[in-house]
Scaffold this motif. Structure first.
Motif, PDB file in Angstrom:
ATOM      1  N   THR A 108       0.809  -1.222   0.000  1.00 13.20           N
ATOM      2  CA  THR A 108       0.000   0.000   0.000  1.00 13.20           C
ATOM      3  C   THR A 108       0.841   1.272   0.000  1.00 13.20           C
ATOM      4  O   THR A 108       0.339   2.344  -0.293  1.00 13.20           O
ATOM      5  N   SER A 109       2.115   1.172   0.338  1.00  7.15           N
ATOM      6  CA  SER A 109       3.020   2.326   0.278  1.00  7.15           C
ATOM      7  C   SER A 109       4.437   1.839   0.518  1.00  7.15           C
ATOM      8  O   SER A 109       4.649   0.681   0.923  1.00  7.15           O
ATOM      9  N   CYS A 110       5.396   2.730   0.318  1.00 11.73           N
ATOM     10  CA  CYS A 110       6.783   2.409   0.677  1.00 11.73           C
ATOM     11  C   CYS A 110       6.910   2.383   2.193  1.00 11.73           C
ATOM     12  O   CYS A 110       7.656   1.579   2.747  1.00 11.73           O
ATOM     13  N   THR A 111       6.147   3.257   2.849  1.00 14.48           N
ATOM     14  CA  THR A 111       6.127   3.263   4.310  1.00 14.48           C
ATOM     15  C   THR A 111       5.762   1.870   4.814  1.00 14.48           C
ATOM     16  O   THR A 111       6.415   1.319   5.706  1.00 14.48           O
ATOM     17  N   HIS A 112       4.712   1.285   4.229  1.00  8.56           N
ATOM     18  CA  HIS A 112       4.269  -0.044   4.639  1.00  8.56           C
ATOM     19  C   HIS A 112       5.256  -1.138   4.239  1.00  8.56           C
ATOM     20  O   HIS A 112       5.419  -2.118   4.965  1.00  8.56           O
TER      21      HIS A 112
ATOM     22  N   THR B  71      16.471  12.261   5.333  1.00  7.12           N
ATOM     23  CA  THR B  71      15.572  11.318   4.654  1.00  7.12           C
ATOM     24  C   THR B  71      14.131  11.646   5.023  1.00  7.12           C
ATOM     25  O   THR B  71      13.871  12.530   5.854  1.00  7.12           O
ATOM     26  N   PHE B  72      13.198  10.926   4.397  1.00  6.24           N
ATOM     27  CA  PHE B  72      11.791  11.104   4.703  1.00  6.24           C
ATOM     28  C   PHE B  72      11.465  10.391   6.023  1.00  6.24           C
ATOM     29  O   PHE B  72      12.144   9.426   6.389  1.00  6.24           O
ATOM     30  N   VAL B  73      10.466  10.870   6.721  1.00  2.35           N
ATOM     31  CA  VAL B  73      10.110  10.332   8.039  1.00  2.35           C
ATOM     32  C   VAL B  73       9.832   8.831   8.042  1.00  2.35           C
ATOM     33  O   VAL B  73      10.127   8.137   9.021  1.00  2.35           O
TER      34      VAL B  73
ATOM     35  N   GLU C  29      17.158  -1.579   2.033  1.00  2.00           N
ATOM     36  CA  GLU C  29      17.326  -0.416   1.157  1.00  2.00           C
ATOM     37  C   GLU C  29      16.046   0.396   1.063  1.00  2.00           C
ATOM     38  O   GLU C  29      14.995  -0.141   0.692  1.00  2.00           O
ATOM     39  N   ASP C  30      16.130   1.671   1.383  1.00  2.00           N
ATOM     40  CA  ASP C  30      15.022   2.578   1.066  1.00  2.00           C
ATOM     41  C   ASP C  30      15.271   3.064  -0.359  1.00  2.00           C
ATOM     42  O   ASP C  30      16.007   4.031  -0.587  1.00  2.00           O
ATOM     43  N   ALA C  31      14.671   2.334  -1.303  1.00  2.00           N
ATOM     44  CA  ALA C  31      14.833   2.655  -2.716  1.00  2.00           C
ATOM     45  C   ALA C  31      13.568   3.321  -3.246  1.00  2.00           C
ATOM     46  O   ALA C  31      13.209   3.176  -4.415  1.00  2.00           O
ATOM     47  N   ALA C  32      12.890   4.067  -2.352  1.00  2.00           N
ATOM     48  CA  ALA C  32      11.648   4.763  -2.724  1.00  2.00           C
ATOM     49  C   ALA C  32      11.838   5.585  -3.993  1.00  2.00           C
ATOM     50  O   ALA C  32      10.970   5.627  -4.861  1.00  2.00           O
ATOM     51  N   GLN C  33      13.010   6.216  -4.090  1.00  2.00           N
ATOM     52  CA  GLN C  33      13.281   7.091  -5.240  1.00  2.00           C
ATOM     53  C   GLN C  33      14.107   6.389  -6.310  1.00  2.00           C
ATOM     54  O   GLN C  33      14.426   6.987  -7.327  1.00  2.00           O
ATOM     55  N   GLY C  34      14.440   5.123  -6.072  1.00  2.00           N
ATOM     56  CA  GLY C  34      15.429   4.473  -6.931  1.00  2.00           C
ATOM     57  C   GLY C  34      14.912   3.437  -7.912  1.00  2.00           C
ATOM     58  O   GLY C  34      15.709   2.631  -8.413  1.00  2.00           O
TER      59      GLY C  34
ATOM     60  N   PHE D  94      10.278   0.077  -2.461  1.00  2.00           N
ATOM     61  CA  PHE D  94       9.968   1.027  -3.540  1.00  2.00           C
ATOM     62  C   PHE D  94       8.752   1.864  -3.148  1.00  2.00           C
ATOM     63  O   PHE D  94       7.902   1.397  -2.387  1.00  2.00           O
ATOM     64  N   SER D  95       8.659   3.045  -3.729  1.00  2.00           N
ATOM     65  CA  SER D  95       7.448   3.858  -3.555  1.00  2.00           C
ATOM     66  C   SER D  95       6.822   4.169  -4.907  1.00  2.00           C
ATOM     67  O   SER D  95       7.523   4.487  -5.870  1.00  2.00           O
ATOM     68  N   PHE D  96       5.488   4.094  -4.944  1.00  2.00           N
ATOM     69  CA  PHE D  96       4.739   4.515  -6.130  1.00  2.00           C
ATOM     70  C   PHE D  96       3.765   5.628  -5.756  1.00  2.00           C
ATOM     71  O   PHE D  96       2.648   5.699  -6.258  1.00  2.00           O
TER      72      PHE D  96
ATOM     73  N   THR E  14       4.367  11.360  -6.354  1.00  2.00           N
ATOM     74  CA  THR E  14       5.555  12.174  -6.625  1.00  2.00           C
ATOM     75  C   THR E  14       6.724  11.354  -7.176  1.00  2.00           C
ATOM     76  O   THR E  14       7.769  11.903  -7.477  1.00  2.00           O
ATOM     77  N   LYS E  15       6.542  10.043  -7.287  1.00  2.00           N
ATOM     78  CA  LYS E  15       7.641   9.190  -7.723  1.00  2.00           C
ATOM     79  C   LYS E  15       7.600   8.954  -9.240  1.00  2.00           C
ATOM     80  O   LYS E  15       6.611   9.269  -9.900  1.00  2.00           O
ATOM     81  N   ASN E  16       8.652   8.329  -9.772  1.00  2.00           N
ATOM     82  CA  ASN E  16       8.765   8.165 -11.231  1.00  2.00           C
ATOM     83  C   ASN E  16       7.634   7.334 -11.830  1.00  2.00           C
ATOM     84  O   ASN E  16       7.190   7.579 -12.940  1.00  2.00           O
TER      85      ASN E  16
ATOM     86  N   GLU F 221      -1.093   6.032  -4.189  1.00  2.00           N
ATOM     87  CA  GLU F 221      -0.363   5.589  -2.999  1.00  2.00           C
ATOM     88  C   GLU F 221      -0.014   4.130  -3.246  1.00  2.00           C
ATOM     89  O   GLU F 221      -0.869   3.348  -3.659  1.00  2.00           O
ATOM     90  N   GLY F 222       1.225   3.763  -3.008  1.00  2.00           N
ATOM     91  CA  GLY F 222       1.600   2.363  -3.220  1.00  2.00           C
ATOM     92  C   GLY F 222       3.093   2.173  -3.084  1.00  2.00           C
ATOM     93  O   GLY F 222       3.852   3.144  -3.023  1.00  2.00           O
ATOM     94  N   GLY F 223       3.485   0.931  -3.015  1.00  2.00           N
ATOM     95  CA  GLY F 223       4.906   0.622  -2.893  1.00  2.00           C
ATOM     96  C   GLY F 223       5.134  -0.840  -3.179  1.00  2.00           C
ATOM     97  O   GLY F 223       4.224  -1.556  -3.630  1.00  2.00           O
TER      98      GLY F 223
ATOM     99  N   HIS G 133      13.878  20.490   0.377  1.00  2.00           N
ATOM    100  CA  HIS G 133      13.533  19.104   0.708  1.00  2.00           C
ATOM    101  C   HIS G 133      13.616  18.855   2.208  1.00  2.00           C
ATOM    102  O   HIS G 133      13.262  19.750   2.978  1.00  2.00           O
ATOM    103  N   TYR G 134      14.072  17.682   2.627  1.00  2.00           N
ATOM    104  CA  TYR G 134      13.961  17.251   4.022  1.00  2.00           C
ATOM    105  C   TYR G 134      14.551  18.203   5.052  1.00  2.00           C
ATOM    106  O   TYR G 134      15.650  18.713   4.894  1.00  2.00           O
ATOM    107  N   ILE G 135      13.825  18.370   6.148  1.00  2.00           N
ATOM    108  CA  ILE G 135      14.367  18.965   7.361  1.00  2.00           C
ATOM    109  C   ILE G 135      14.999  17.775   8.089  1.00  2.00           C
ATOM    110  O   ILE G 135      14.299  16.804   8.386  1.00  2.00           O
TER     111      ILE G 135
HETATM  112  C1  LIG Z   1       8.547   8.850  -0.918  1.00  2.00           C
HETATM  113  C2  LIG Z   1       9.501   8.282   0.052  1.00  2.00           C
HETATM  114  C3  LIG Z   1       9.098   7.414   1.083  1.00  2.00           C
HETATM  115  C4  LIG Z   1       7.659   7.104   1.375  1.00  2.00           C
HETATM  116  O1  LIG Z   1       6.959   6.557   0.327  1.00  2.00           O
HETATM  117  P1  LIG Z   1       5.379   6.297   0.483  1.00  2.00           P
HETATM  118  O2  LIG Z   1       5.095   5.384  -0.658  1.00  2.00           O
HETATM  119  O3  LIG Z   1       4.718   7.630   0.355  1.00  2.00           O
HETATM  120  O4  LIG Z   1       5.144   5.669   1.785  1.00  2.00           O
HETATM  121  C5  LIG Z   1      10.054   6.854   1.895  1.00  2.00           C
HETATM  122  N1  LIG Z   1      11.353   7.141   1.733  1.00  2.00           N
HETATM  123  C6  LIG Z   1      11.793   7.990   0.790  1.00  2.00           C
HETATM  124  C7  LIG Z   1      13.252   8.261   0.666  1.00  2.00           C
HETATM  125  C8  LIG Z   1      10.885   8.607  -0.078  1.00  2.00           C
HETATM  126  O5  LIG Z   1      11.313   9.454  -1.003  1.00  2.00           O
END
Ligand SMILES: *Cc1c(COP(=O)(O)O)cnc(C)c1O
Length: 379
Positions: A55-59, A82-84, A153-158, A177-179, A182-184, A189-191, A321-323
């Motif tokens: 359902t997301s990259c978070t998940h 990085t993202f939260v 690996e947090d490859a959300a953007q990769g 992965f993240s879908f 805002t991703k490619n 919402e998805g991952g 971008h990130y704080i």
């Molecule tokens: C977008 C992103 C996430 C979260 O992705 P979701 O699919 O919105 O949960 C996590 N880590 C990084 C580095 C991201 O860019």
């Protein structure tokens, strides 16, 4: 010129037809035909043992955290830039996050500062491939091996990026992965969770399906499905997967279009870097990136704010971008910074992302470059 948005979600035209197919076939829940097609596409393309759409990259990261059995008191190493979600997934299971400084060139975790952050409580390292540019994975995998740690690996953007020929997300034990829109590649919402080895596959299928062996049941391996583990529901609707699949069919075309925009920015803004006015992204040798992001680094925070404001006045939306997480309330509560913050805060305050999406026109691309050059001509 109309306002140039920072991001426009990818849309190929086939999405509606595919979503319609789900509706017509009265199969709109999870793990339907399109989810299976997406999983198979990633497994073949990325040469990975198993892909599970989530359902997301978070998940996906939460699922990874469950699979490696993160417990109260464990420590997990990651960058603060990085993202939260990268931190949330582990903190939710009671872990403490240990932040390591980034490299100023790639904005990725500094692989040479990881080892000093390891304690006897460390359980995993979570490299984040910022802007779709790979972390120094050979070094990271070697450290993990020597200290018996997992690599998530947090490859959300990769998605579609590689490191020495291997797809990002497939190098560590688990990849996410993240879908997000805002991703490619997107499904709203998805991952996805990528599983390199056999060891976690069965458990991952169970946890993702509310803790049941429903996947085994559908494969005919058991005659009824039952509650096996404490799990959750990480399956996206097949309608979302249908939206994503339309983009996977033309994944290379989307990738090339993004790369062309990225290269145009780079070539157009290179003279500003050569004259010492700003800095452009660095892509180390051996890394092929997916043009997830194009950023420029101003001299400092003040100049960055002036640039963002200037571009806004020219109808261009650029964004910072990130704080850094260690400076945020939850970061202070759940984490600590190991070593010194030499680059994390300083570099994050200089960075601005320029519009980059599938469908950004050459005219818009040139116009944005022109306006950045104009801004710097007064400095
Ligand atoms: C977008 C992103 C996430 C979260 O992705 P979701 O699919 O919105 O949960 C996590 N880590 C990084 C580095 C991201 O860019």
């Amino acid at each position: 010129m109309n306002m140039i948005k920072f991001n426009v979600p990818p849309f190929t035209g086939k999405e509606i037809e595919y979503i319609r197919q789900c509706i017509d076939e009265q199969k709109i829940c999870g793990d339907g035909a399109f989810t299976k097609k997406c999983n198979a596409w990633f497994e073949a393309r990325m040469q990975v043992n198993k892909c599970l759409l989530t359902t997301s990259c978070t998940h996906a990261t939460e699922l990874a955290s469950l699979l490696i059995d993160i417990k109260e008191g464990d420590e997990v190493i990651m960058p603060s830039y990085t993202f939260v979600s990268t931190a949330d997934a582990f903190v939710l299971r009671g872990a403490k996050v240990v932040f390591v400084d980034i490299r100023p060139d790639t904005m990725n975790i500094d692989e040479n500062k990881i080892e000093a952050a390891i304690t006897d409580k460390t359980k995993a390292i979570v490299p984040v491939h910022y802007a779709g540019v790979a972390c120094e994975m050979d070094t990271i995998m070697d450290i993990a091996k020597r200290h018996n740690l997992y690599v998530i690996e947090d490859a959300a953007q990769g998605v579609m990026s590689t490191y020495k020929g291997a797809a990002l997300g497939t190098i560590g034990d688990l990849g996410c992965f993240s879908f997000h829109e805002t991703k490619n590649y997107s499904m709203g919402e998805g991952g996805a969770l990528l599983l390199r080895d056999e060891q976690f596959i069965e458990k991952a299928e169970i946890l993702r399906e509310k803790g049941t062996d429903r996947s085994r049941f559908f494969r005919g391996q058991v005659d009824k499905y039952t509650w096996q583990e404490a799990g959750s529901s990480y399956l996206p609707s097949d309608m979302n997967a249908a939206y994503l699949y339309a983009q996977l069919e033309i994944a290379d075309e989307i990738n090339e279009a993004r790369r062309k925009i990225w290269d145009t920015y780079y070539t157009g803004l290179k003279p500003l870097q050569d004259s010492g006015k700003l800095e452009l992204p660095v892509v180390p040798e051996g890394c092929i990136h997916n043009a997830h992001m194009f950023y420029v680094k101003a001299k400092d925070n003040e100049e960055r704010t002036a640039l963002i404001d200037y571009l806004k006045g020219k109808d261009i939306l650029s964004v910072f971008h990130y704080i850094p997480l260690h400076s945020a309330p939850a970061g202070k509560k759940y984490g600590r910074f190991a070593g010194e913050d030499v680059y994390t805060t300083r570099e994050s305050e200089r960075l601005t992302r320029l519009p980059l999406y599938y469908g950004l026109t050459d005219e818009q691309n040139q116009y944005i470059i022109e306006q950045v050059i104009r801004f710097y001509s007064t400095r």
